[in-house]
Design an enzyme around this catalytic site. Structure first.
Site, short mmCIF file in Angstrom:
data_model
loop_
_atom_site.label_atom_id
_atom_site.label_comp_id
_atom_site.label_asym_id
_atom_site.label_seq_id
_atom_site.Cartn_x
_atom_site.Cartn_y
_atom_site.Cartn_z
N ASN A 196 -0.18 5.72 0.30
CA ASN A 196 -1.05 6.89 0.08
C ASN A 196 -0.18 8.12 -0.11
OD1 ASN A 196 -1.37 6.00 3.07
ND2 ASN A 196 -1.96 8.11 3.26
N ASP A 197 -0.31 9.15 0.65
CA ASP A 197 0.30 10.45 0.31
C ASP A 197 1.79 10.40 -0.07
OD1 ASP A 197 -2.03 10.75 1.75
OD2 ASP A 197 -1.18 12.04 3.28
N TRP B 219 0.81 -1.23 0.00
CA TRP B 219 0.00 0.00 0.00
C TRP B 219 0.84 1.28 0.00
CZ3 TRP B 219 -4.93 1.87 0.08
CH2 TRP B 219 -5.11 3.16 0.62
N GLU C 186 -6.44 18.45 5.33
CA GLU C 186 -5.20 17.69 5.51
C GLU C 186 -4.14 18.23 4.55
OE1 GLU C 186 -6.63 13.31 6.81
OE2 GLU C 186 -6.95 13.68 4.69
N ARG D 217 -1.65 17.78 12.14
CA ARG D 217 -0.75 16.93 11.34
C ARG D 217 -0.28 17.54 10.01
NH1 ARG D 217 -5.69 14.21 11.40
NH2 ARG D 217 -6.80 14.01 9.43
N ASP D 218 0.56 16.75 9.36
CA ASP D 218 1.03 16.94 7.98
C ASP D 218 1.87 18.21 7.79
OD1 ASP D 218 -0.54 14.69 7.64
OD2 ASP D 218 -2.23 15.77 6.77
C1 FRU Z 1 -4.09 12.15 4.03
C2 FRU Z 1 -3.76 11.54 5.38
C3 FRU Z 1 -2.89 12.49 6.19
C4 FRU Z 1 -2.17 11.58 7.12
C5 FRU Z 1 -1.97 10.35 6.27
C6 FRU Z 1 -2.02 9.05 7.02
O1 FRU Z 1 -4.36 11.22 3.06
O2 FRU Z 1 -4.95 11.23 6.06
O3 FRU Z 1 -3.62 13.51 6.84
O4 FRU Z 1 -0.97 12.10 7.58
O5 FRU Z 1 -2.97 10.36 5.28
O6 FRU Z 1 -1.67 7.97 6.22
#
Ligand code: FRU
Length: 498
Positions: free
Chosen positions: A43-44, A41, A219, A166-167
């Site tokens: 994501n970001d 997997w 986010e 976050r982020d």
């Molecule tokens: C966005 C998010 C972020 C977080 C991450 C966790 O897609 O939700 O806010 O840091 O993914 O995987």
């Protein structure tokens, strides 16, 4: 404890390397010129930084499975932002703390003291996430150009005992000679700005928001200095946020303390109007002559974990070069695929300028891996455009709807949708577009299970996933309700980057 951690690291390296061997990059739905992890997997995108002539791409990654979990930072590098080389897992989850999204900078003056002046460190600032508890900002650093990472012993470096916090996106602000952090307060729909001399102690400066789209938690903030098209030396600041499976942007000024939007319109401006573009951030520390470069995650939280790809899940967008332009008194973000994409072109297929009237025109070119560029003069027709990934009764329709004045992508007739009711429900994306002297310029990048469509120099962009068989590879021009002229139609088969 150290012994146990070492074993875990060795295990992760072995499993990642072994799994990488299983991945062929020729799997049924595998994109061939978009980045995707060999296995498991993602994501970001995280920590995008240009360092020693290489684009570093870190990414949210589950090293143990093909769904979200055990969030850690995967790592890859590239010389041209298109051909990637996988590197070992960079920052693994630790005990109960997951490594959420964040940023990476080259601390050239060793302001953090985490390297030496002769060997300055790379510093990652990320969110430490403890399930059901707090989120806080943490640091890890690398003294060997990004291969091995050490978590800063005094983590967290910023903790407000908030559940959602976050982020971080960090960059050097030269006029005031300090680091700036844009940090999300998701539930409040606020981006907070902080400054620091050393990346470790942070002082709050200001905040922006709520504004625009507040339909979901905010986010992944990104603030970047973007050149104004055709006005050398002039810049605007673009703030991007992600919410509710889509993104928005604001164009304005940043003085090192506050961000002030100059966009006066009430409509929400989106960097992407498709259904699969999220959490995009821009590169840090690119060469001075480069345009800002953004990468987004190609997926949608409404069905992300269910997409039918294996042994990996999700990909990154084509890196996009950013500029801004003033259109009828308002600022518009322009996005173009990174220039190195042209190196993938094979000799093109041409189609002579034709009137397409009340009909469909099957092209003598089939592909699931190509770039298509055309100019269409839609006239007064109802709907006209192109169907790609066509065959066996299936297709992805990319069209201009003259009644509505919108460009749309409709994946309602693509083959595989039953893996998630949300995926089939969310099948149509559309956005208003401007005809220029009666014409529309459309540039499509189709990569097996991803279509990215750039309209009018990237004033509007659409990213969509679609899943179908190898045989659904035809291209069909169509015009319903009147006559449309396709001008300068060209399609290039593209080489694989893998
Ligand atoms: C966005 C998010 C972020 C977080 C991450 C966790 O897609 O939700 O806010 O840091 O993914 O995987």
């Amino acid at each position: 404890m150290i012994y146990k951690l070492n074993i875990l690291c060795v295990y992760l390296l072995i499993t990642t390397a072994a799994a990488a061997q299983q991945a062929t990059y020729k799997e049924l739905y595998r994109p061939r010129f978009h980045f995707s992890p060999a296995v498991n997997w993602t994501n970001d995108p995280n920590g995008l930084v240009y360092f020693k002539n290489q684009y570093h791409l870190f990414y949210q990654h589950n090293p143990f499975g093909n769904v979200w979990g055990h969030m850690s930072w995967g790592h890859a590098v590239s010389n041209d932002a298109i051909h990637w080389k996988h590197l070992p897992l960079a920052i693994p989850e630790e005990r109960d703390t997951m490594i959420f999204s964040g940023t990476c900078v080259y601390d050239a003056k060793n302001t953090s003291g985490l390297g030496t002046t002769s060997h300055p460190p790379l510093v990652a600032i990320y969110t430490g996430h403890v399930e059901g508890k707090n989120q806080s900002q943490c640091v890890a650093y690398s003294n060997d150009e990004g291969i091995h990472w050490t978590k800063y012993p005094a983590n967290p470096i910023l903790d407000l005992h908030k559940k959602d916090f976050r982020d971080p996106k960090v960059f050097w602000y030269e006029p005031l000679k300090y680091w700036v952090m844009a940090l999300m307060y998701p539930v409040e729909h606020e981006v907070h700005f902080y400054s620091s001399d050393n990346l470790l102690r942070w002082k709050e400066l200001s905040h922006f928001g709520p504004a625009g789209d507040t339909s979901g938690v905010w986010e992944c903030p990104d603030l970047s200095r973007v050149p104004v098209e055709n006005e050398s030396g002039t810049y605007k600041w673009v703030l991007q946020t992600s919410q509710n499976a889509s993104m928005q942007y604001f164009v304005g000024e940043f003085n090192g303390v506050t961000f002030t939007p100059e966009s006066t319109e009430t409509t929400v401006m989106r960097p992407d109007y498709g259904l699969d573009y999220y959490a995009a951030i821009t590169y840090n520390q690119l060469p001075a002559a480069s345009k800002p470069l953004a990468i987004g995650w190609v997926n949608n939280w409404n069905y992300a974990n269910a997409i039918p790809t294996s042994p990996w899940k999700s990909a990154m967008s084509i890196p996009r070069e950013l500029t801004v332009r003033k259109e009828k008194g308002k600022w518009v973000l322009l996005q173009q695929p990174v220039a190195s994409m042209r190196s993938l072109r094979l000799p093109p297929y041409h189609f002579d300028t034709k009137n397409i009237s009340e009909k469909e025109q099957l092209l003598g070119f089939t592909s699931k891996q190509c770039e298509i560029e055309f100019v269409i003069r839609p006239g007064t027709t109802n709907k006209s455009g192109i169907r790609i990934a066509a065959g066996l009764g299936h297709e992805l329709e990319i069209g201009y709807d003259a009644w509505k004045g919108v460009l749309y992508l409709d994946r309602g007739k693509t083959a595989v949708q039953d893996f998630s009711p949300e995926f089939s429900r969310l099948h149509l994306a559309e956005a208003p577009v401007q005809l220029k002297e009666g014409k529309l310029r459309v540039r499509i990048f189709y990569d097996n299970s991803i279509a990215e469509v750039f309209v009018n120099d990237g004033e509007q962009v659409f990213t969509m996933q679609l899943f179908n068989s190898k045989r659904e590879d035809q291209l069909v021009l169509f015009s319903h309700g009147g006559s449309s002229v396709f001008e300068s139609f060209k399609a290039w088969p593209l080489r694989s980057a893998w």
